[in-house]
Every structure is written in C-alpha cells, then in structure tokens.
Design a protein around this motif. Structure first.
Motif, short mmCIF file in Angstrom:
data_model
loop_
_atom_site.label_atom_id
_atom_site.label_comp_id
_atom_site.label_asym_id
_atom_site.label_seq_id
_atom_site.Cartn_x
_atom_site.Cartn_y
_atom_site.Cartn_z
N LYS A 1 4.47 4.30 -18.52
CA LYS A 1 4.25 2.94 -19.01
C LYS A 1 3.31 2.17 -18.08
N PRO A 2 2.41 1.39 -18.66
CA PRO A 2 1.45 0.65 -17.82
C PRO A 2 2.09 -0.57 -17.16
N TYR A 3 3.09 -0.29 -16.29
CA TYR A 3 3.81 -1.36 -15.61
C TYR A 3 2.99 -1.78 -14.39
N VAL A 4 2.57 -3.04 -14.35
CA VAL A 4 1.68 -3.47 -13.27
C VAL A 4 2.25 -4.65 -12.49
N LYS A 5 1.62 -4.90 -11.37
CA LYS A 5 2.03 -6.00 -10.51
C LYS A 5 1.77 -7.33 -11.22
N PRO A 6 2.52 -8.40 -10.84
CA PRO A 6 2.22 -9.71 -11.44
C PRO A 6 0.84 -10.20 -11.01
N GLU A 7 0.23 -10.92 -11.90
CA GLU A 7 -1.13 -11.46 -11.71
C GLU A 7 -1.31 -12.12 -10.33
N LEU A 8 -0.30 -12.92 -9.97
CA LEU A 8 -0.36 -13.72 -8.75
C LEU A 8 -0.57 -12.87 -7.50
N LEU A 9 -0.08 -11.63 -7.54
CA LEU A 9 -0.08 -10.81 -6.32
C LEU A 9 -1.04 -9.63 -6.38
N THR A 10 -2.08 -9.75 -7.21
CA THR A 10 -2.97 -8.60 -7.34
C THR A 10 -4.00 -8.52 -6.22
N GLY A 11 -4.26 -9.65 -5.58
CA GLY A 11 -5.31 -9.67 -4.56
C GLY A 11 -4.88 -9.05 -3.24
N SER A 12 -5.75 -9.16 -2.26
CA SER A 12 -5.37 -8.63 -0.96
C SER A 12 -5.04 -9.80 -0.03
N LEU A 13 -4.12 -9.52 0.89
CA LEU A 13 -3.64 -10.57 1.78
C LEU A 13 -4.61 -10.76 2.93
N PHE A 14 -5.00 -9.63 3.54
CA PHE A 14 -5.97 -9.71 4.63
C PHE A 14 -6.73 -8.39 4.70
N THR A 15 -7.84 -8.40 5.40
CA THR A 15 -8.66 -7.20 5.52
C THR A 15 -8.96 -6.96 7.00
N ILE A 16 -8.69 -5.73 7.43
CA ILE A 16 -9.07 -5.36 8.79
C ILE A 16 -10.11 -4.26 8.68
#
Lengths: 332, 423
Positions: free
Chosen positions: A121-136
C-alpha cells in the motif's frame, strides 16, 4: 567517510532502535506478566500501519487523527483478545497459549490479505514532515525521522514514569513478580493483565503507524519484524523494560552501521596490502570474476551479510554467557 | 438416396463427436503464495489463469489432433517465508502426483535452477511421463547456458539480454560518468552486477563503477543507509535488479534521499510499486522489460480491457505470461499432441506473432525466447490506452510504464554455452 555521513547514520540507527523498542516494550511486559511469548505481537504492529493508512489516506482524514486513534482501537482489540481468547486458553497451560498466539498471527495475516489485498500500500509520511530537518555536507536528515525519535522517547519517558511513579505502576510491578499476593491484597489481577496486554498492543500499533511509512506496508511486514523483536527481548532480558531499550538501541544502531558501512574482506585485504606497499594481482580483477573464485564468497563477504546475521549471533552469545539477558533479573 | 447419405453422414459425425474426448491438461503454478514475496506470485497466478481462459478455455477448448483440450491451472505455494527451492520441488512432486504435466515457475532464479534440475532428473527416471518446465520469469543466464536442459523453456529475456539493452542506453548518455550497483545477494543479483560491470567496461570504459553492493534478499528493514551511500558516492546513475519488497524499500529510500539521478531497474513497476512512487518517481525510475511497447496492438488493447474488467485491482505485470500460454497452446496444436515431449519439440525454434506487437522466437539451441525489449519510464503522461480508453497504467494510479527506447529482437544472436541433450 565524513562526519556528516556518520552523524546521520547514527541518527538513522537511533530512530530504528527506538521504534524497535516501542514494539518490544509491550512484548516484554506481556511476557513477564503472563509468561506468554505473544507470537501475534508483530501482527498488531502491522495492523497499526494498515489502520492508519485507511484512516489517513483512504478516508482522507489526517495522519494526525490516526496517530492517537489507531493505538486506542488496536489496544481495545488487544484487550478483547486477552479477555476472550488468551484468558480462556490460559487454563490449558502455556503450550496452548503459545499455539493460540501463533494461530492468531496467521489469522491476522490472512485477514489483512483478504481485506486489504497483498499488494504494497502506498502509505506515506504526512505532508508536514516530508522535508529535511538539517543537512550536513551532502547528507540530509529527514524531519520525519526526528519525529519518530521524538515520539518514541516521549513514550519511553511516559511509560517509565507510569511504572515507577504511580500507584498503578507499583501494582503492575508487584503483579509481575507476585501475582497471587497482589490478588490476595484485593487487586483485580486479571484486569491488570488485560490492561497491560492492551497497552502493549497499542504501543506496537503506534510503532507500526510511525515506522511503516519508511518501510513497506504489506502483509509480510509482521513476519519481517517478528524475529528481530524476539531477539531484542531475549538480549535485553525477558520482562525488563530497560533491557528492551538497551537491546533495541544496540541492535538498531549496529545494524544501521553495518548496512551503511562498505567494508568487505577484499576491501580490508586491499587496504592492508596498499599500506604494506605490496601489489597483488587478485585485487585488480573485476568483482564478478572474484565472485567466481573458489574462495569468492569468503573474500567478497561484507558487513551487509554480517549485519543480517548480527542480531541472531548476539542472541546466541547472550544465551550462552548471560542467559538472563543484559538487564534481566531472573535466573531461570 | 440423398437422405440415406445425409443420415449416414450425421451418424458418422455423431460418432466422431462422441469420440472426440475432452482432455484437461493440468498446469501446476509453483511460486511464492505466502510470505513477503506472495504478491508477485499471486499476480502471476492470476495472469496465467486469465491467459489460459483467453487462449483456450473461453474458446471452448483447442483442437489438438482431434481432441478437445482445456487448460487447468492449479496454484501451489513454493515459499517457506521466502521462495524456497526445497519446498518448491516438494510441491512439484505433489503436483505431478495430481496429474500435472507442465510446471509454471519463475520467481527466484534460485528456485528455478533447482526446479530445472528436478524436472531433468524426473524425466530421466520417468521417460514415459515427462514434464515440461515453463520458466516465465527467472532470468539468471546460466539456465539457458551451462545449466540448460531440454525440458526447460524460458519466456523472459534473461539478465544479460536486459543488461545489454540497459547498458546501450546508459552508454549513449554522455552525462553518465559514474554508476552505482545495488542487488540482492543470490544468483540473479550477482548476474545483474556481473553483466553491468562487464558490459559497461566494454561499451564505456570511461564509466567508473563507484559502488557494487549485494544485500541479503528480503531482510533489509530500511534502505536509507544504502541511499546515503549512493548519495555520498556522487554516482550519476543507479542500477538495481531488486524485486518485490526489496524494490519497494530501495525505491522509497532513494526517492526520499532525493538523489536526482536516473534509477535503472528490472522490476520497479506494478504490484503497488508504481502507485507508491507516483509523482516522485517521474523522470527518475525506469525499467528494462519485455512488454507492450509504445504502440500496443488492438488485440492487446482488447485483452487488457477484458483483464481489467475481470480483475480490476490486478495488473498485467508480467506480459510474457501471455506469450508462454499462447505459445504452449500453439505448440500443442502444431504437435497434435499434449504429450510434454512432443510439445517440447514443437516449441523449439517456434516463431510466434505475439499480441504484444513482437515476434517471439524460441531458440532451439538453448530454449531462450528472443523478443523486443523496451526501456520503459515511469510517467503519467502520454501512456497508451486500452480499447476502453483507459490508460495502460499500474495500480490504477494513472502512472505507468512508457516505452522510451525499443530494442527489436534483443540480443538475437547472443552466444550460448548450452550443449543440449535431446531425448
């Protein structure tokens, strides 16, 4: 290897370990209280994912509604299973209980196939949390994984406070070791058992809701997670919540490191001979030729293969050298 | 006089009508019907049953040497958790005991290798009751090379044929300088990695392979660490032969890591995978496969519409199954017999006009089928449609495979090391 890579890998491992803990916490509590190894525990994890998928995506309600509601539903379901299934089977002994939970696992798997189908099933993360928090460096750490860590840690703290700081928790702890005494003191032990079973399954469901968007939501999900969870509660010590946490972290972080590292016997050979300044013709060959050599499987062996074996190896070692588990108290 | 003749003729017809017995050929479908790879198996079974009805049973049967023949396809679960060679061959024995004369199997080359061996041994001991192995999906090249045998027929293009097509496309793309390989650690995954290394070295020696990883099949919980390694390597393209849950997991991790590089796959379509990738996979995911090509025939468009009418939630995820059933029925008619040995000889060197819009040639030397192979890209724009006007998508998602390159009769002259022993 750069620091960014190491940092995000450790955080990935932390997220993995913590969701392992969410599932194993319930399993280990149920075991220590009832003496039942609940084979259907991972099935509740899977059901959590499916129910959340239905609520959040099929019905178009939000993930944020599914997050609190689904564990309540599954927890209630778990209580029903305990009250009308397990408690009834209890009088026929542990073997009957074991077989009951084993059958239940199959039942849930077939139920899931029948109702939801066997496709992923195409169960995905909620829209709000799709981005990245930080990048190293060039590695980014997703905000969803941070969310997983946050939820798991708050559950652990809540559970810890409940068990050590409240009256209910003290009764539960007492019922763990001395159920008859607790019963003689006038407490309703069967009710405590039922509630613990309910909370355990609710935690498994919660883990399913938050973990399955990063994995695959399909009827095989329970069968894939099940063995790892058993390893964790054995390694941590049956019945020990702290033990389950420690074992989850060890296994979650180390398997992630194994997955991320690219060491193999041939790499090490190459590094060593380079250091010694020896030129060796074997190393010049392409990988597919090396695999065909008689010792091919051995020299191509990598941390990926070891990583899959590691949890089971750890369990065997623990059973040999510390049968009660890392933080377990019981001798038997 | 005329009346008597007609009566006589009628009597003769009546007799011959009674004599034309109805025979049911039993075909045993043995693949994972439980465990993490069950879906791939179940879809295969649905496709076989539908194709058997389409070519044979719904026509009132086919005429084989005066006999009316129908197909019965029975599913057997070949998985013990994972697809298991031991369980599959045990199931094959059970199926033969129940009267099956054809074995249909394809998921996992490990199982197919054991099955091919089992069938060869069985036929040596029971030369009066042979059985033919229809391999519809296992693509490790060895099965039609050093491990070939007379009773095995492969209807899919094998891993090297597909890799030839794939590396042609990659070689033509000047911007690709580095490639990363990820695969499942068993014969098929190893064959994909070996083929990629060998062919890229020959076609584009300037391309560097910056990663070549094999992971245990069906055991990786989370592919994020793999995706991170691909990102860290700075690769320009990723090649993977992963299938089933391993493709889902890898695809999710790769899309989440936002690598922005093309991902060339063997099996990243249908069974929920296409629906899952959705918009995120557009322009990233492509697949090398046999199939219906950019301009599907009218017959296939009608077949697809009929399939979707009967099984709306399923997909024609392995189109070669159409050819396998069509060619088997054709071979029986050509041979005038349902005996597996006669049919096997009729299949050898058969040229078949497929509704998929390609000729299929079953080479006698190694029993490898040759056909058009396509590079298909995951998209929701410009998909061909079926006769009902619905797009040829997967998972009812609106997204599906669009053929962007065609290799006609791919690798037709490819060499084989097979030394076929014929009974």
């Amino acid at each position: 290897m750069d620091w960014g890579f190491i940092t995000v890998t450790l955080l990935d491992g932390l997220a993995r370990g913590l969701y392992y803990f969410l599932v194993s916490a319930g399993l280990t509590l149920i075991f220590s209280m009832m003496g039942v190894l609940n084979f259907a525990h991972a099935s509740f994890f899977m059901l959590g994912g499916y129910f959340a998928y239905i609520i959040a995506q099929e019905w178009g309600l939000s993930f944020w509604i599914a997050l609190p509601v689904v564990p309540l539903i599954i927890g209630a379901l778990g209580m029903v299973v305990e009250r009308y299934g397990l408690r009834h089977v209890h009088k026929f002994g542990h073997v009957a209980e074991l077989i009951f939970t084993f059958g239940l696992a199959f039942l849930i798997q077939e139920f899931v196939k029948l109702v939801f189908g066997s496709d992923t099933k195409p169960y995905v993360k909620p829209e709000l949390l799709t981005g990245s928090l930080f990048t190293i460096g060039d590695q980014s750490f997703g905000s969803y994984r941070a969310f997983m860590i946050l939820v798991s840690i708050s559950i652990f703290i809540g559970l810890y406070l409940l068990l050590t700081r409240t009256r209910v928790g003290i009764i539960i702890q007492a019922a763990l070791t001395h159920p008859n005494t607790v019963s003689n003191l006038g407490h309703n032990v069967p009710l405590i058992f039922m509630s613990v079973f309910g909370v355990g399954t609710a935690l498994a469901a919660l883990a399913g809701i938050i973990a399955l968007p990063t994995d695959a939501l399909q009827p095989g999900a329970a069968a894939r997670l099940g063995p790892i969870i058993f390893v964790i509660i054995v390694v941590g010590g049956l019945g020990s919540l702290n033990g389950a946490l420690v074992a989850s972290m060890i296994i979650g972080i180390l398997t992630t490191i194994f997955d991320a590292s690219q060491l193999s016997v041939i790499n090490v050979m190459e590094a060593v001979t380079n250091m010694l300044g020896i030129e060796w013709s074997l190393l010049e060959r392409p990988t597919y030729e090396l695999r065909r050599l008689m010792v091919g499987d051995l020299i191509m062996m990598s941390t990926k293969q070891v990583g899959a074996l590691f949890p089971y190896l750890l369990m065997v070692l623990i059973l040999i050298f510390r049968p009660q588990g890392l933080l377990g108290k019981r001798e038997s | 006089m005329k009346k008597i003749l007609m009566a006589a003729a009628a009597a003769v017809f009546a007799v011959s009508g009674a004599a034309s017995a109805e025979t049911t050929v039993k075909l045993a479908f043995i693949d994972a019907l439980s465990g993490p790879f069950a879906l791939t198996g179940e879809r295969g079974l649905q496709n076989f049953k539908f194709a058997a009805d389409y070519f044979v049973n719904n026509q009132g049967g086919i005429d084989v040497g005066g006999e009316n023949v129908k197909f019965e396809i029975v599913g057997y679960d070949g998985a013990e958790g994972f697809p298991s060679p031991k369980k599959s061959t045990l199931q094959a024995e059970k199926a033969l005991g129940a009267g099956a004369t054809y074995i249909l199997q394809g998921n996992s080359s490990g199982v197919a290798t054991a099955m091919s061996d089992f069938v060869a041994k069985h036929n040596r001991r029971n030369s009066d009751n042979p059985v033919v192995f229809i391999n519809y999906a296992a693509v490790v090249p060895a099965l039609t090379n050093e491990l070939c045998n007379f009773w095995h027929f492969r209807f899919d293009a094998h891993a090297d044929i597909k890799m030839e097509a794939l590396t042609d496309v990659i070689a033509a793309n000047e911007s690709v300088k580095t490639v990363y390989l990820i695969g499942q650690d068993y014969s098929f995954g190893q064959a994909v990695a070996a083929g990629a290394e060998r062919m890229l070295a020959a076609k584009r020696p300037d391309i560097e392979i910056v990663g070549n990883e094999l992971h245990p099949i069906g055991q990786v919980q989370d592919f994020t660490p793999y995706a991170r390694n691909v990102k860290a390597s700075g690769a320009d393209a990723l090649i993977t032969g992963n299938w089933g849950g391993d493709m889902v997991g890898l695809g999710k991790a790769v899309l989440e890591a936002d690598l922005g590089i093309p991902v060339y796959t063997y099996y990243a379509a249908a069974d929920g995978i296409t629906g899952l990738f959705g918009e995120a996979g557009v322009g990233i995911i492509s697949q090398v496969t046999e199939g219906w090509g950019p301009n599907p025939t009218e017959e296939f468009q009608a077949y697809h519409a009929a399939y979707k009418a009967e099984l709306p939630d399923s997909d024609i995820n392995q189109p070669r199954i159409i050819n396998a059933v069509g060619m088997l029925a054709q071979a029986m008619q050509d041979a005038g017999s349902t005996n597996p040995k006669d049919v096997a000889y009729a299949l050898e060197n058969m040229e078949y006009e497929s509704m998929l819009g390609t000729k299929v040639f079953m080479r006698g030397d190694d029993h490898q089928a040759f056909q058009n192979v396509y590079i298909m890209t995951h998209t929701n724009e410009g998909l061909p449609t079926n006769s009902e006007g619905a797009p040829l998508d997967f998972d009812n998602s609106g997204y599906g495979p669009l053929a962007t390159s065609t290799v006609e009769m791919a690798s037709m002259g490819i060499e084989t090391t097979c030394e076929m022993e014929r009974p």
